[in-house]
Design an enzyme around this catalytic site. Sequence first.
Site, PDB file in Angstrom:
ATOM      1  CB  THR A  85      29.120  45.539  44.553  1.00 51.44           C
ATOM      2  OG1 THR A  85      29.227  45.421  43.122  1.00 51.44           O
ATOM      3  CG2 THR A  85      27.872  44.830  45.035  1.00 51.44           C
ATOM      4  NE  ARG A 153      28.678  38.077  30.825  1.00 49.08           N
ATOM      5  CZ  ARG A 153      28.698  36.856  30.304  1.00 49.08           C
ATOM      6  NH1 ARG A 153      27.786  36.515  29.399  1.00 49.08           N
ATOM      7  NH2 ARG A 153      29.608  35.984  30.672  1.00 49.08           N
ATOM      8  CE  LYS A 206      30.776  42.346  35.190  1.00 44.74           C
ATOM      9  NZ  LYS A 206      29.696  43.086  35.827  1.00 44.74           N
ATOM     10  CG  ASN A 210      34.498  43.039  34.014  1.00 41.74           C
ATOM     11  OD1 ASN A 210      34.353  42.783  32.816  1.00 41.74           O
ATOM     12  ND2 ASN A 210      33.573  43.639  34.726  1.00 41.74           N
ATOM     13  NE  ARG A 213      37.272  46.321  28.331  1.00 37.71           N
ATOM     14  CZ  ARG A 213      37.443  46.441  27.008  1.00 37.71           C
ATOM     15  NH1 ARG A 213      37.879  45.401  26.320  1.00 37.71           N
ATOM     16  NH2 ARG A 213      37.224  47.572  26.398  1.00 37.71           N
ATOM     17  N   GLY A 258      39.318  53.527  33.958  1.00 34.36           N
ATOM     18  CA  GLY A 258      38.241  54.019  34.840  1.00 34.36           C
ATOM     19  C   GLY A 258      37.003  53.147  34.741  1.00 34.36           C
ATOM     20  CB  CYS A 261      33.218  47.013  35.192  1.00 35.53           C
ATOM     21  SG  CYS A 261      31.485  47.269  35.028  1.00 35.53           S
ATOM     22  CE  LYS A 325      32.109  52.587  27.984  1.00 34.19           C
ATOM     23  NZ  LYS A 325      32.070  51.118  27.764  1.00 34.19           N
TER      24      LYS A 325
END
Length: 425
Positions: A85, A153, A206, A210, A213, A258, A261, A325
């Site tokens: 998505t 998750r 969810k 995120n 964060r 990046g 999510c 990452k």
Amino acid sequence: MRRLESVVVIGLGYVGLPIALLSSRKGYQTVGLDSDSNKLHMIRQKVSPINDADIKIQLKNSKLKVSSDYSVCKNADIVIICVPTPVGNGFKPDLKPLKNACTSLAKHLKPGTLVILESTVNPGVSETIVIPLLNKSGLKAGRDFYVAHCPERINPGDVEWNVENIPRVIGSLEGHGLKAAQKFYKSIITGSITLMGSLKEAEAVKIVENSFRDINIAFVNELAMSFHKLGINIVNVIDGASTKPFAFMAHYPGCGVGGHCIPVDPYYLIEYAQKRGFQHDFLLLARGINNGMPRFTVDIAEEVLIKSGKKLKKSQIAVLGLSYKSNIDDDRESPSYEIIRELEQRGASVRSYDPHVLHKSSASSLSEAVKSSDILIVATGHKEFIELDPKMLSEQGVMGVIDGRNCLDSSRFQEAGLIYCGIGT
Ligand code: SAJ
């Protein structure tokens, strides 16, 4: 309630493949469904299409069957939807893959099936998109089949938390679906299961975790840009603040945010709320700050060059790291590509190198990338870059290193006579 025996997982990416393997390992007749024939071929050959050590091992001994034919859903007691998505242009959510999956599933949906959506969606998508498309089967959600949402998750590269032990939340349209979903997850995971009051609540969990964060990263990124001017080391300050044992959670600045999510999920809530008359100014501001970090990183590189009497235009820059990452090969939404675009727009010539994303690197080796580069920008904290030899760099004529992940030992570079600049350090 009879034990539901057969499972179909739609979408065999970094979310679907782990859950399909887990369901199979826990005794369910499981079929993975995907439209990518290469991926299906690899899985049939017991070769993992995702670079994950655990998945590679599980695949070797798995009885998982795979197919591209939606008619397998005819025999499924449970169908788990794990399709991507993403956000498209202008950061607009792109629900096409989800709509296609639901439209195809509706043609083969059998009475009594439990449909679980794991893909990340904004609140309301299960009720306004998924259920109407599944109702086109002629069956009615909540009566003839059941719908639940259990947001994924999966954390790529995480060695501690995996598909089996990560706690989950579940929301459903009604009680039967909620109980059936809870029973299924209880039979395959060891993590705790929390039941939410509705599909929307589960969808919101969810997005909120995120977005939390993303705004915290934006907070330290803004501090990094401020402290860069104030001559304060933001990483030391965050480490100092982390000594407070409560009410502080460390996040760290970097050259950008990046992944599939964190930089994506907030846009789902932003768009959904906008359509209903609420503007998430704060989420948008955070997204703007994080999207601006690649530009800030190039500004620092330009500052270093100017201090050495050079211009960014026509300089040679090596961008080390393309994945979003460290120590993984996933480069989706990676800020590295923004950094490269920004450098080229300002007239620099750029060589990129990432040992985990070689097929998209313009240099075939680290030494080729570094050779006669004026500046290095470390955009991903891969261990290969943490082990960079400052003396070798200096001998190659490199004059400065911009540490986009604050992952290097600055003193080693300064001792070798290189200019070192981190993000806010
Ligand atoms: N980043 C920062 N500063 C930070 C943390 C991350 O700049 O303090 C950057 C990373 O470099 C990366 C991006 O943000 O470019 C995303 O990093 P991430 O560590 O959040 O990694 P993701 O995208 O794999 O996020 C996943 C998410 N997991 C799920 O959505 C299931 C996220 O919820 C987790 O919090 C995160 O892993 C995690 O904690 O590792």
